[in-house]
Motif scaffolding. Structure first.
Motif, PDB file in Angstrom:
ATOM      1  N   ASP A  14       0.837  -1.120  -0.182  1.00 15.77           N
ATOM      2  CA  ASP A  14       0.011  -0.123   0.113  1.00 15.77           C
ATOM      3  C   ASP A  14       0.681   1.333   0.162  1.00 15.77           C
ATOM      4  OD1 ASP A  14      -2.423  -1.593   0.197  1.00 15.77           O
ATOM      5  OD2 ASP A  14      -2.333  -1.873   2.175  1.00 15.77           O
ATOM      6  N   ALA A  15       2.125   0.978   0.161  1.00 19.28           N
ATOM      7  CA  ALA A  15       3.100   2.220   0.171  1.00 19.28           C
ATOM      8  C   ALA A  15       3.180   2.989  -1.279  1.00 19.28           C
ATOM      9  CB  ALA A  15       4.407   1.628   0.744  1.00 19.28           C
ATOM     10  N   PRO A  16       3.530   3.972  -1.496  1.00 17.90           N
ATOM     11  CA  PRO A  16       4.188   4.665  -2.692  1.00 17.90           C
ATOM     12  C   PRO A  16       5.119   3.765  -3.320  1.00 17.90           C
ATOM     13  CG  PRO A  16       4.079   6.432  -0.930  1.00 17.90           C
ATOM     14  CD  PRO A  16       4.029   5.021  -0.280  1.00 17.90           C
ATOM     15  N   LEU A  17       5.200   3.931  -4.745  1.00 17.66           N
ATOM     16  CA  LEU A  17       6.099   3.008  -5.307  1.00 17.66           C
ATOM     17  C   LEU A  17       7.455   3.560  -4.992  1.00 17.66           C
ATOM     18  CD1 LEU A  17       4.949   3.608  -9.113  1.00 17.66           C
ATOM     19  CD2 LEU A  17       5.034   1.402  -7.970  1.00 17.66           C
ATOM     20  N   GLU A  18       7.980   4.588  -4.868  1.00 14.55           N
ATOM     21  CA  GLU A  18       9.284   5.039  -4.504  1.00 14.55           C
ATOM     22  C   GLU A  18       9.771   4.339  -3.010  1.00 14.55           C
ATOM     23  OE1 GLU A  18      11.153   9.123  -2.847  1.00 14.55           O
ATOM     24  OE2 GLU A  18       9.960   9.226  -4.591  1.00 14.55           O
ATOM     25  N   THR A  19       8.816   4.203  -2.087  1.00 19.67           N
ATOM     26  CA  THR A  19       8.885   3.688  -0.924  1.00 19.67           C
ATOM     27  C   THR A  19       9.060   2.126  -0.971  1.00 19.67           C
ATOM     28  OG1 THR A  19       7.724   5.285   0.151  1.00 19.67           O
ATOM     29  CG2 THR A  19       7.924   3.219   1.534  1.00 19.67           C
ATOM     30  N   ARG A  20       8.149   1.644  -1.697  1.00 21.29           N
ATOM     31  CA  ARG A  20       8.267  -0.088  -2.203  1.00 21.29           C
ATOM     32  C   ARG A  20       9.752  -0.316  -2.559  1.00 21.29           C
ATOM     33  NH1 ARG A  20       2.994  -1.280  -5.447  1.00 21.29           N
ATOM     34  NH2 ARG A  20       2.417   0.900  -5.260  1.00 21.29           N
ATOM     35  N   VAL A  21      10.020   0.479  -3.659  1.00 25.56           N
ATOM     36  CA  VAL A  21      11.334  -0.005  -3.924  1.00 25.56           C
ATOM     37  C   VAL A  21      12.376  -0.060  -3.102  1.00 25.56           C
ATOM     38  CG1 VAL A  21      13.208   0.907  -5.672  1.00 25.56           C
ATOM     39  CG2 VAL A  21      10.759   0.931  -6.427  1.00 25.56           C
ATOM     40  N   ARG A  22      12.507   1.150  -1.989  1.00 24.90           N
ATOM     41  CA  ARG A  22      13.497   1.306  -1.045  1.00 24.90           C
ATOM     42  C   ARG A  22      13.373   0.141  -0.080  1.00 24.90           C
ATOM     43  NH1 ARG A  22      12.616   7.296  -1.382  1.00 24.90           N
ATOM     44  NH2 ARG A  22      14.101   8.133  -2.565  1.00 24.90           N
ATOM     45  N   GLN A  23      12.072  -0.055   0.212  1.00 27.27           N
ATOM     46  CA  GLN A  23      11.905  -1.296   1.245  1.00 27.27           C
ATOM     47  C   GLN A  23      12.454  -2.657   0.722  1.00 27.27           C
ATOM     48  OE1 GLN A  23       7.622  -0.969   1.826  1.00 27.27           O
ATOM     49  NE2 GLN A  23       7.783   0.365   3.638  1.00 27.27           N
ATOM     50  N   SER A  24      12.202  -2.819  -0.556  1.00 23.32           N
ATOM     51  CA  SER A  24      12.586  -3.984  -1.342  1.00 23.32           C
ATOM     52  C   SER A  24      14.040  -3.968  -1.091  1.00 23.32           C
ATOM     53  CB  SER A  24      12.028  -4.094  -2.633  1.00 23.32           C
ATOM     54  OG  SER A  24      12.478  -5.480  -3.342  1.00 23.32           O
ATOM     55  N   LEU A  25      14.772  -3.213  -1.424  1.00 28.06           N
ATOM     56  CA  LEU A  25      16.318  -2.913  -1.693  1.00 28.06           C
ATOM     57  C   LEU A  25      16.846  -3.382  -0.104  1.00 28.06           C
ATOM     58  CD1 LEU A  25      18.930  -2.835  -2.688  1.00 28.06           C
ATOM     59  CD2 LEU A  25      18.738  -0.189  -2.741  1.00 28.06           C
ATOM     60  N   ALA A  26      16.448  -2.637   0.683  1.00 26.32           N
ATOM     61  CA  ALA A  26      16.680  -3.106   2.130  1.00 26.32           C
ATOM     62  C   ALA A  26      16.693  -4.143   2.687  1.00 26.32           C
ATOM     63  CB  ALA A  26      16.026  -1.741   3.045  1.00 26.32           C
ATOM     64  N   LEU A  27      15.493  -4.967   2.294  1.00 24.87           N
ATOM     65  CA  LEU A  27      15.269  -6.278   2.765  1.00 24.87           C
ATOM     66  C   LEU A  27      16.217  -7.216   2.035  1.00 24.87           C
ATOM     67  CD1 LEU A  27      13.712  -8.067   4.850  1.00 24.87           C
ATOM     68  CD2 LEU A  27      11.886  -8.261   3.187  1.00 24.87           C
ATOM     69  N   SER A  28      16.470  -6.954   0.883  1.00 23.75           N
ATOM     70  CA  SER A  28      17.520  -7.620   0.138  1.00 23.75           C
ATOM     71  C   SER A  28      18.816  -7.659   0.394  1.00 23.75           C
ATOM     72  CB  SER A  28      17.387  -7.197  -1.587  1.00 23.75           C
ATOM     73  OG  SER A  28      16.253  -7.558  -1.926  1.00 23.75           O
ATOM     74  N   LEU A  29      19.331  -6.524   1.038  1.00 23.53           N
ATOM     75  CA  LEU A  29      20.586  -6.351   1.581  1.00 23.53           C
ATOM     76  C   LEU A  29      20.725  -6.723   2.943  1.00 23.53           C
ATOM     77  CD1 LEU A  29      21.103  -2.442   0.618  1.00 23.53           C
ATOM     78  CD2 LEU A  29      22.338  -4.321  -0.475  1.00 23.53           C
ATOM     79  N   GLN A  30      19.561  -6.753   3.529  1.00 24.08           N
ATOM     80  CA  GLN A  30      19.521  -7.383   4.882  1.00 24.08           C
ATOM     81  C   GLN A  30      19.481  -8.897   4.795  1.00 24.08           C
ATOM     82  OE1 GLN A  30      16.278  -6.243   7.773  1.00 24.08           O
ATOM     83  NE2 GLN A  30      16.394  -8.502   8.316  1.00 24.08           N
ATOM     84  N   ASN A  31      18.828  -9.593   4.009  1.00 24.31           N
ATOM     85  CA  ASN A  31      18.873 -10.862   3.785  1.00 24.31           C
ATOM     86  C   ASN A  31      19.804 -11.412   3.209  1.00 24.31           C
ATOM     87  OD1 ASN A  31      16.326 -11.075   4.751  1.00 24.31           O
ATOM     88  ND2 ASN A  31      15.157 -11.275   2.723  1.00 24.31           N
ATOM     89  N   LEU A  32      20.846 -10.901   2.356  1.00 21.29           N
ATOM     90  CA  LEU A  32      21.980 -11.045   1.682  1.00 21.29           C
ATOM     91  C   LEU A  32      23.234 -10.988   2.630  1.00 21.29           C
ATOM     92  CD1 LEU A  32      21.366  -9.981  -1.939  1.00 21.29           C
ATOM     93  CD2 LEU A  32      21.418 -12.328  -1.315  1.00 21.29           C
ATOM     94  N   GLN A  33      23.118 -10.192   3.638  1.00 21.94           N
ATOM     95  CA  GLN A  33      24.103  -9.839   4.553  1.00 21.94           C
ATOM     96  C   GLN A  33      25.201  -8.916   4.082  1.00 21.94           C
ATOM     97  OE1 GLN A  33      25.102 -13.029   7.080  1.00 21.94           O
ATOM     98  NE2 GLN A  33      22.942 -13.674   7.214  1.00 21.94           N
ATOM     99  N   VAL A  68      24.041  -0.136  -5.066  1.00 17.68           N
ATOM    100  CA  VAL A  68      23.923  -0.851  -6.009  1.00 17.68           C
ATOM    101  C   VAL A  68      25.007  -0.404  -6.983  1.00 17.68           C
ATOM    102  CG1 VAL A  68      22.382  -1.523  -8.053  1.00 17.68           C
ATOM    103  CG2 VAL A  68      21.528  -1.214  -5.732  1.00 17.68           C
ATOM    104  N   ARG A  69      25.555  -1.493  -7.753  1.00 16.78           N
ATOM    105  CA  ARG A  69      26.695  -1.168  -8.567  1.00 16.78           C
ATOM    106  C   ARG A  69      26.204  -1.024 -10.127  1.00 16.78           C
ATOM    107  NH1 ARG A  69      29.035  -0.839  -4.189  1.00 16.78           N
ATOM    108  NH2 ARG A  69      30.857  -1.925  -3.796  1.00 16.78           N
ATOM    109  N   GLN A  70      25.201  -1.732 -10.514  1.00 18.35           N
ATOM    110  CA  GLN A  70      24.833  -1.518 -11.797  1.00 18.35           C
ATOM    111  C   GLN A  70      23.025  -1.937 -11.925  1.00 18.35           C
ATOM    112  OE1 GLN A  70      26.672  -3.964 -14.521  1.00 18.35           O
ATOM    113  NE2 GLN A  70      25.646  -5.686 -14.334  1.00 18.35           N
ATOM    114  N   LEU A  71      22.469  -1.341 -12.790  1.00 22.90           N
ATOM    115  CA  LEU A  71      21.176  -1.588 -12.826  1.00 22.90           C
ATOM    116  C   LEU A  71      20.644  -2.247 -14.313  1.00 22.90           C
ATOM    117  CD1 LEU A  71      19.626   1.869 -11.955  1.00 22.90           C
ATOM    118  CD2 LEU A  71      19.931  -0.137 -10.608  1.00 22.90           C
ATOM    119  N   GLY A  72      19.548  -3.158 -14.240  1.00 23.05           N
ATOM    120  CA  GLY A  72      19.119  -3.807 -15.531  1.00 23.05           C
ATOM    121  C   GLY A  72      17.719  -3.571 -15.503  1.00 23.05           C
ATOM    122  N   MET A  73      17.133  -4.430 -16.594  1.00 20.64           N
ATOM    123  CA  MET A  73      15.845  -4.363 -16.567  1.00 20.64           C
ATOM    124  C   MET A  73      15.355  -5.734 -17.047  1.00 20.64           C
ATOM    125  SD  MET A  73      15.153  -1.354 -19.126  1.00 20.64           S
ATOM    126  CE  MET A  73      15.284  -1.554 -21.020  1.00 20.64           C
TER     127      MET A  73
END
Length: 102
Positions: A14-33, A68-73
């Motif tokens: 339910d969060a704005p797109l920008e927030t969802r992207v940041r939350q997703s990255l934060a959790l990925s960084l946490q999970n990947l340690q 993040v070092r590089q982006l893709g799609m």
């Protein structure tokens, strides 16, 4: 296992797109340690170009911040969409990942 359940997503849906992207990255960084990801891929185009670039600009900020070092799609199947996105991105995508069937 529930990996594809709508309840098993790494952000507040339910969060704005920008927030969802940041939350997703934060959790990925946490999970990947780790404190950075080598390559972060946008899963597919959004419903319109405004939303697409809201997500992409947020991803670019993560590159600027060193997270993040590089982006893709991925899942961009029309060449004109890939070209348009590339030409309008400040940080150009280095990876295009698509599924093709023979």
């Amino acid at each position: 296992l529930g990996a594809h359940s709508e309840d098993n997503i790494p952000y507040d849906k339910d969060a704005p797109l920008e927030t969802r992207v940041r939350q997703s990255l934060a959790l990925s960084l946490q999970n990947l340690q780790t404190d950075y990801i080598d390559s972060w891929v946008m899963h597919g185009p959004e419903n319109n170009w405004d939303d697409h670039f809201e997500v992409w600009r947020t991803m670019e900020e993560a590159v600027d911040e060193g997270k993040v070092r590089q982006l893709g799609m991925s899942n961009f199947y029309r060449l004109e969409d890939v070209e348009w996105a590339y030409n309008h991105a400040r940080i150009k995508p280095k990876v295009v990942q698509n599924r093709f069937y023979s």
